[in-house]
Design a protein around this motif. Structure first.
Motif, PDB file in Angstrom:
ATOM      1  N   GLY A   1      -8.026  89.957 -50.256  1.00  0.00           N
ATOM      2  CA  GLY A   1      -8.837  89.885 -49.038  1.00  0.00           C
ATOM      3  C   GLY A   1      -8.006  89.979 -47.776  1.00  0.00           C
ATOM      4  O   GLY A   1      -6.836  89.591 -47.749  1.00  0.00           O
ATOM      5  N   SER A   2      -8.628  90.492 -46.741  1.00  0.00           N
ATOM      6  CA  SER A   2      -7.934  90.610 -45.453  1.00  0.00           C
ATOM      7  C   SER A   2      -7.842  89.274 -44.737  1.00  0.00           C
ATOM      8  O   SER A   2      -6.981  89.088 -43.886  1.00  0.00           O
ATOM      9  CB  SER A   2      -8.663  91.597 -44.537  1.00  0.00           C
ATOM     10  OG  SER A   2      -8.382  92.899 -44.915  1.00  0.00           O
ATOM     11  N   LYS A   3      -8.766  88.364 -45.038  1.00  0.00           N
ATOM     12  CA  LYS A   3      -8.680  87.059 -44.391  1.00  0.00           C
ATOM     13  C   LYS A   3      -7.408  86.356 -44.858  1.00  0.00           C
ATOM     14  O   LYS A   3      -6.630  85.853 -44.041  1.00  0.00           O
ATOM     15  CB  LYS A   3      -9.905  86.212 -44.726  1.00  0.00           C
ATOM     16  CG  LYS A   3      -9.982  84.926 -43.946  1.00  0.00           C
ATOM     17  CD  LYS A   3     -11.240  84.166 -44.326  1.00  0.00           C
ATOM     18  CE  LYS A   3     -11.557  83.065 -43.364  1.00  0.00           C
ATOM     19  NZ  LYS A   3     -12.886  82.479 -43.631  1.00  0.00           N
TER      20      LYS A   3
ATOM     21  N   TYR B   1     -12.215  86.887 -33.576  1.00  0.00           N
ATOM     22  CA  TYR B   1     -12.430  86.413 -34.948  1.00  0.00           C
ATOM     23  C   TYR B   1     -11.502  85.192 -35.094  1.00  0.00           C
ATOM     24  O   TYR B   1     -10.280  85.330 -34.957  1.00  0.00           O
ATOM     25  CB  TYR B   1     -12.022  87.556 -35.875  1.00  0.00           C
ATOM     26  CG  TYR B   1     -12.087  87.363 -37.360  1.00  0.00           C
ATOM     27  CD1 TYR B   1     -13.293  87.081 -38.014  1.00  0.00           C
ATOM     28  CD2 TYR B   1     -10.947  87.543 -38.150  1.00  0.00           C
ATOM     29  CE1 TYR B   1     -13.344  86.975 -39.398  1.00  0.00           C
ATOM     30  CE2 TYR B   1     -10.996  87.444 -39.538  1.00  0.00           C
ATOM     31  CZ  TYR B   1     -12.198  87.159 -40.155  1.00  0.00           C
ATOM     32  OH  TYR B   1     -12.251  87.054 -41.518  1.00  0.00           O
TER      33      TYR B   1
ATOM     34  N   TYR C   1      -7.471  84.431 -36.653  1.00  0.00           N
ATOM     35  CA  TYR C   1      -6.159  84.729 -36.050  1.00  0.00           C
ATOM     36  C   TYR C   1      -5.629  83.528 -35.279  1.00  0.00           C
ATOM     37  O   TYR C   1      -4.428  83.264 -35.272  1.00  0.00           O
ATOM     38  CB  TYR C   1      -6.239  85.900 -35.067  1.00  0.00           C
ATOM     39  CG  TYR C   1      -6.978  87.118 -35.536  1.00  0.00           C
ATOM     40  CD1 TYR C   1      -6.848  87.583 -36.835  1.00  0.00           C
ATOM     41  CD2 TYR C   1      -7.803  87.813 -34.664  1.00  0.00           C
ATOM     42  CE1 TYR C   1      -7.530  88.705 -37.250  1.00  0.00           C
ATOM     43  CE2 TYR C   1      -8.486  88.951 -35.077  1.00  0.00           C
ATOM     44  CZ  TYR C   1      -8.349  89.386 -36.364  1.00  0.00           C
ATOM     45  OH  TYR C   1      -9.022  90.495 -36.762  1.00  0.00           O
TER      46      TYR C   1
ATOM     47  N   CYS D   1      -8.340  93.918 -33.375  1.00  0.00           N
ATOM     48  CA  CYS D   1      -9.370  94.161 -34.385  1.00  0.00           C
ATOM     49  C   CYS D   1     -10.273  95.279 -33.881  1.00  0.00           C
ATOM     50  O   CYS D   1     -10.863  95.148 -32.813  1.00  0.00           O
ATOM     51  CB  CYS D   1     -10.174  92.881 -34.614  1.00  0.00           C
ATOM     52  SG  CYS D   1     -11.555  93.069 -35.771  1.00  0.00           S
TER      53      CYS D   1
ATOM     54  N   ASN E   1     -14.999  92.589 -34.437  1.00  0.00           N
ATOM     55  CA  ASN E   1     -15.910  91.492 -34.701  1.00  0.00           C
ATOM     56  C   ASN E   1     -15.486  90.413 -33.700  1.00  0.00           C
ATOM     57  O   ASN E   1     -14.338  89.995 -33.747  1.00  0.00           O
ATOM     58  CB  ASN E   1     -15.738  90.994 -36.137  1.00  0.00           C
ATOM     59  CG  ASN E   1     -16.637  89.822 -36.460  1.00  0.00           C
ATOM     60  OD1 ASN E   1     -17.493  89.457 -35.680  1.00  0.00           O
ATOM     61  ND2 ASN E   1     -16.416  89.221 -37.627  1.00  0.00           N
TER      62      ASN E   1
ATOM     63  N   ASP F   1      -6.359  94.765 -37.491  1.00  0.00           N
ATOM     64  CA  ASP F   1      -7.430  94.487 -38.454  1.00  0.00           C
ATOM     65  C   ASP F   1      -8.454  95.613 -38.406  1.00  0.00           C
ATOM     66  O   ASP F   1      -9.194  95.750 -37.427  1.00  0.00           O
ATOM     67  CB  ASP F   1      -8.071  93.134 -38.098  1.00  0.00           C
ATOM     68  CG  ASP F   1      -9.135  92.692 -39.094  1.00  0.00           C
ATOM     69  OD1 ASP F   1      -9.664  93.539 -39.833  1.00  0.00           O
ATOM     70  OD2 ASP F   1      -9.444  91.482 -39.111  1.00  0.00           O
TER      71      ASP F   1
ATOM     72  N   ALA G   1     -10.915  96.117 -40.734  1.00  0.00           N
ATOM     73  CA  ALA G   1     -11.889  95.796 -41.795  1.00  0.00           C
ATOM     74  C   ALA G   1     -13.183  96.599 -41.669  1.00  0.00           C
ATOM     75  O   ALA G   1     -13.861  96.832 -42.666  1.00  0.00           O
ATOM     76  CB  ALA G   1     -12.198  94.300 -41.771  1.00  0.00           C
ATOM     77  N   TYR G   2     -13.508  97.020 -40.443  1.00  0.00           N
ATOM     78  CA  TYR G   2     -14.781  97.745 -40.238  1.00  0.00           C
ATOM     79  C   TYR G   2     -14.573  99.237 -40.022  1.00  0.00           C
ATOM     80  O   TYR G   2     -15.460  99.917 -39.518  1.00  0.00           O
ATOM     81  CB  TYR G   2     -15.533  97.128 -39.048  1.00  0.00           C
ATOM     82  CG  TYR G   2     -15.965  95.707 -39.322  1.00  0.00           C
ATOM     83  CD1 TYR G   2     -17.132  95.438 -40.038  1.00  0.00           C
ATOM     84  CD2 TYR G   2     -15.184  94.632 -38.911  1.00  0.00           C
ATOM     85  CE1 TYR G   2     -17.520  94.145 -40.325  1.00  0.00           C
ATOM     86  CE2 TYR G   2     -15.560  93.323 -39.188  1.00  0.00           C
ATOM     87  CZ  TYR G   2     -16.725  93.089 -39.892  1.00  0.00           C
ATOM     88  OH  TYR G   2     -17.109  91.802 -40.179  1.00  0.00           O
TER      89      TYR G   2
ATOM     90  N   SER H   1      -9.996  96.408 -45.846  1.00  0.00           N
ATOM     91  CA  SER H   1     -10.685  95.619 -46.866  1.00  0.00           C
ATOM     92  C   SER H   1     -11.828  96.408 -47.466  1.00  0.00           C
ATOM     93  O   SER H   1     -12.449  97.230 -46.788  1.00  0.00           O
ATOM     94  CB  SER H   1     -11.227  94.345 -46.211  1.00  0.00           C
ATOM     95  OG  SER H   1     -12.017  93.625 -47.115  1.00  0.00           O
TER      96      SER H   1
ATOM     97  N   SER I   1     -14.370  94.792 -48.395  1.00  0.00           N
ATOM     98  CA  SER I   1     -15.495  93.875 -48.189  1.00  0.00           C
ATOM     99  C   SER I   1     -16.658  94.540 -47.475  1.00  0.00           C
ATOM    100  O   SER I   1     -17.792  94.515 -47.945  1.00  0.00           O
ATOM    101  CB  SER I   1     -15.044  92.651 -47.391  1.00  0.00           C
ATOM    102  OG  SER I   1     -14.330  91.763 -48.218  1.00  0.00           O
ATOM    103  N   LYS I   2     -16.392  95.107 -46.292  1.00  0.00           N
ATOM    104  CA  LYS I   2     -17.483  95.682 -45.510  1.00  0.00           C
ATOM    105  C   LYS I   2     -17.696  97.143 -45.874  1.00  0.00           C
ATOM    106  O   LYS I   2     -18.787  97.672 -45.736  1.00  0.00           O
ATOM    107  CB  LYS I   2     -17.197  95.529 -44.006  1.00  0.00           C
ATOM    108  CG  LYS I   2     -16.690  94.142 -43.573  1.00  0.00           C
ATOM    109  CD  LYS I   2     -17.654  93.030 -43.901  1.00  0.00           C
ATOM    110  CE  LYS I   2     -17.112  91.609 -43.747  1.00  0.00           C
ATOM    111  NZ  LYS I   2     -15.961  91.301 -42.951  1.00  0.00           N
TER     112      LYS I   2
ATOM    113  N   ARG J   1     -13.927  90.629 -53.754  1.00  0.00           N
ATOM    114  CA  ARG J   1     -12.586  90.380 -53.213  1.00  0.00           C
ATOM    115  C   ARG J   1     -11.537  91.455 -53.548  1.00  0.00           C
ATOM    116  O   ARG J   1     -10.933  91.432 -54.623  1.00  0.00           O
ATOM    117  CB  ARG J   1     -12.039  89.004 -53.682  1.00  0.00           C
ATOM    118  CG  ARG J   1     -12.971  87.817 -53.561  1.00  0.00           C
ATOM    119  CD  ARG J   1     -13.509  87.573 -52.174  1.00  0.00           C
ATOM    120  NE  ARG J   1     -12.465  87.398 -51.216  1.00  0.00           N
ATOM    121  CZ  ARG J   1     -12.553  87.892 -49.955  1.00  0.00           C
ATOM    122  NH1 ARG J   1     -13.616  88.569 -49.558  1.00  0.00           N
ATOM    123  NH2 ARG J   1     -11.549  87.698 -49.127  1.00  0.00           N
TER     124      ARG J   1
ATOM    125  N   ALA K   1      -8.687  94.014 -51.028  1.00  0.00           N
ATOM    126  CA  ALA K   1      -8.271  94.484 -49.707  1.00  0.00           C
ATOM    127  C   ALA K   1      -6.862  95.047 -49.848  1.00  0.00           C
ATOM    128  O   ALA K   1      -6.286  95.038 -50.936  1.00  0.00           O
ATOM    129  CB  ALA K   1      -8.285  93.316 -48.717  1.00  0.00           C
TER     130      ALA K   1
END
Ligand SMILES: *Cc1c(COP(=O)(O)O)cnc(C)c1O
Length: 400
Positions: A107-109, A132, A135, A172, A176, A204, A206-207, A235, A237-238, A246, A248
């Motif tokens: 995961g990226s988190k 977000y 961070y 990011c 987000n 980041d 992720a999107y 990731s 995820s999205k 899970r 990424a």
């Protein structure tokens, strides 16, 4: 008794989503007939696509046979997945990376929190406001100083480099919570800043799957020189509904150097390999088999359909808001719509209005930082029907 890490006391408690849930539950208890629509959650809702399901089922069978069983996998991820990432996410955009520059993870988190292991506790970290929260909290836990980059409508919520020095910059895009997306020119200014300040950008993405405008960068490595100053987090995820499954990856280029106390330069790629091989034993084989299936022709088609579905939801909300005279960012190349509350209402006043009068739940912008006050986040992750109904409620209420 043992002493705790006192940095835990520096974290501000986050009541944001708990308060949202409490207010919604109280309203529903008092108004059992109300049909409340949530445009609040930042989680995908469409199930895993058939190509991923089939690949994971096959992988489960392999795990049950002695000839095909897999034990511990490579620390950086299986070659089949890394090669697919390089061929699909980077090569078509003119980005050449080596297999040993990709690190598959769960995961990226976790990656964006864990990456802090590489840096000194004295490093100064710059984060945008709104942000977000991961961070900030991950860096506070490590004892680092976090400074904010205030964002506003004036900069389209894409902050420019500051006039002060930072060692680590968290960016990011698509963002987000604001839905804002950096242009190549804006990112190039950050790369120039990082090179000048000898800083590292933690990017980041992720999107990135929501970016449909071909002029916008999906990877920071589309900017020349970024390989000397940026780490990128991506990731599934999205992109492919992997929030519960899970998977990424992080990109740590070999050209990226930092220094140790005696002035000698050190490869962050080598440090990250050492960190991962010490504290992480790889993402599950079954999950990596599922992830690589999104790169097959069927997988691509299925994943693209889901992204298009969310983007259409975003468009429905965005167009309703714009037609009613709201100011907003995002909703294009992003699943988030960030709107300015009307007539100077606070984020929470607008939350209460939407809940009580329209029966719509969103997320108050003030929960993402001081600069978020007076703003509000809506998401494109509800069903089409609920999204259309929400847009209709906006028109009926604010179009009067
Ligand atoms: C959802 C999200 C991620 C992805 O996190 P995972 O741990 O890979 O699920 C990363 N960054 C931001 C800003 C997000 O909203």
């Amino acid at each position: 008794m043992v002493y705790i890490n006192e940095n835990f006391n520096k974290l501000t408690p986050s009541y944001l989503f708990a308060t949202v849930a409490e207010k919604r539950a109280a309203y529903e208890a008092a108004n059992p007939q109300a049909k409340v629509i949530s445009l609040g959650i930042g989680d995908v809702t469409q199930p895993l696509c058939p190509a991923v399901i089939q690949a994971m089922q096959k992988a489960v069978q392999e795990m049950g046979q002695p000839e095909t069983f897999q034990g511990y996998g490579p620390y950086q991820g299986y070659d089949f997945l890394i090669e697919a990432i390089l061929a699909n996410d980077y090569a078509p955009r003119g980005v050449q990376l080596g297999k040993d520059e990709i690190f598959v993870s769960d995961g990226s988190k976790s990656d964006s929190g864990n990456i802090g292991d590489l840096f000194s506790p004295t490093a100064v970290v710059a984060v945008s406001d709104p942000v977000y929260p991961v961070y900030i909290d991950a860096n506070l836990l490590a004892g680092r100083t976090v400074r904010r980059l205030p964002c506003s409508e004036a900069d389209g919520f894409c902050p420019a480099p500051p006039h002060w020095h930072a060692d680590i910059i968290c960016l990011c895009s698509p963002n987000n919570p604001t839905g804002a997306v950096f242009s190549k020119q804006q990112l190039a200014a950050w790369v120039a800043y990082a090179q000048q300040e000898k800083a590292v950008i933690l990017y980041d993405a992720a999107y990135k799957a929501f970016i449909t405008n071909p002029a916008l960068p999906q990877s920071i490595y589309e900017i020349p020189g970024a390989e000397t100053c940026a780490i990128e987090f991506c990731s599934f995820s999205k992109t492919a509904g992997f929030t519960g499954t899970r998977c990424a990856w992080a990109v740590v280029p070999k050209a990226l150097q930092a220094q140790q106390a005696d002035g000698a330069s050190v490869s962050l790629n080598e440090l990250w390999y050492r960190r991962q091989s010490t504290k992480f034993n790889g993402a599950p084989y079954i999950v990596q088999r599922g992830a690589v299936a999104i790169y097959t022709p069927e997988g691509q088609k299925q994943v693209q359909e889901t992204i298009a579905y969310y983007l259409q939801n975003a468009k429905i909300i965005r167009e309703a808001l714009l037609s009613l005279g709201f100011e907003c960012t995002g909703g294009e190349n992003s699943p988030y719509i960030w709107l300015k509350t009307p007539s100077g209402q606070t984020s929470w006043q607008f939350f209460d209005l939407l809940l009580n009068e329209l029966n719509i739940v969103g997320t108050p912008g003030s929960g993402f930082g001081e600069q978020g006050e007076g703003y509000f986040r809506l998401t494109a992750f509800a069903s089409r029907q609920a999204t259309e109904e929400a847009a209709q409620r906006f028109r009926a209420y604010f179009g009067r």
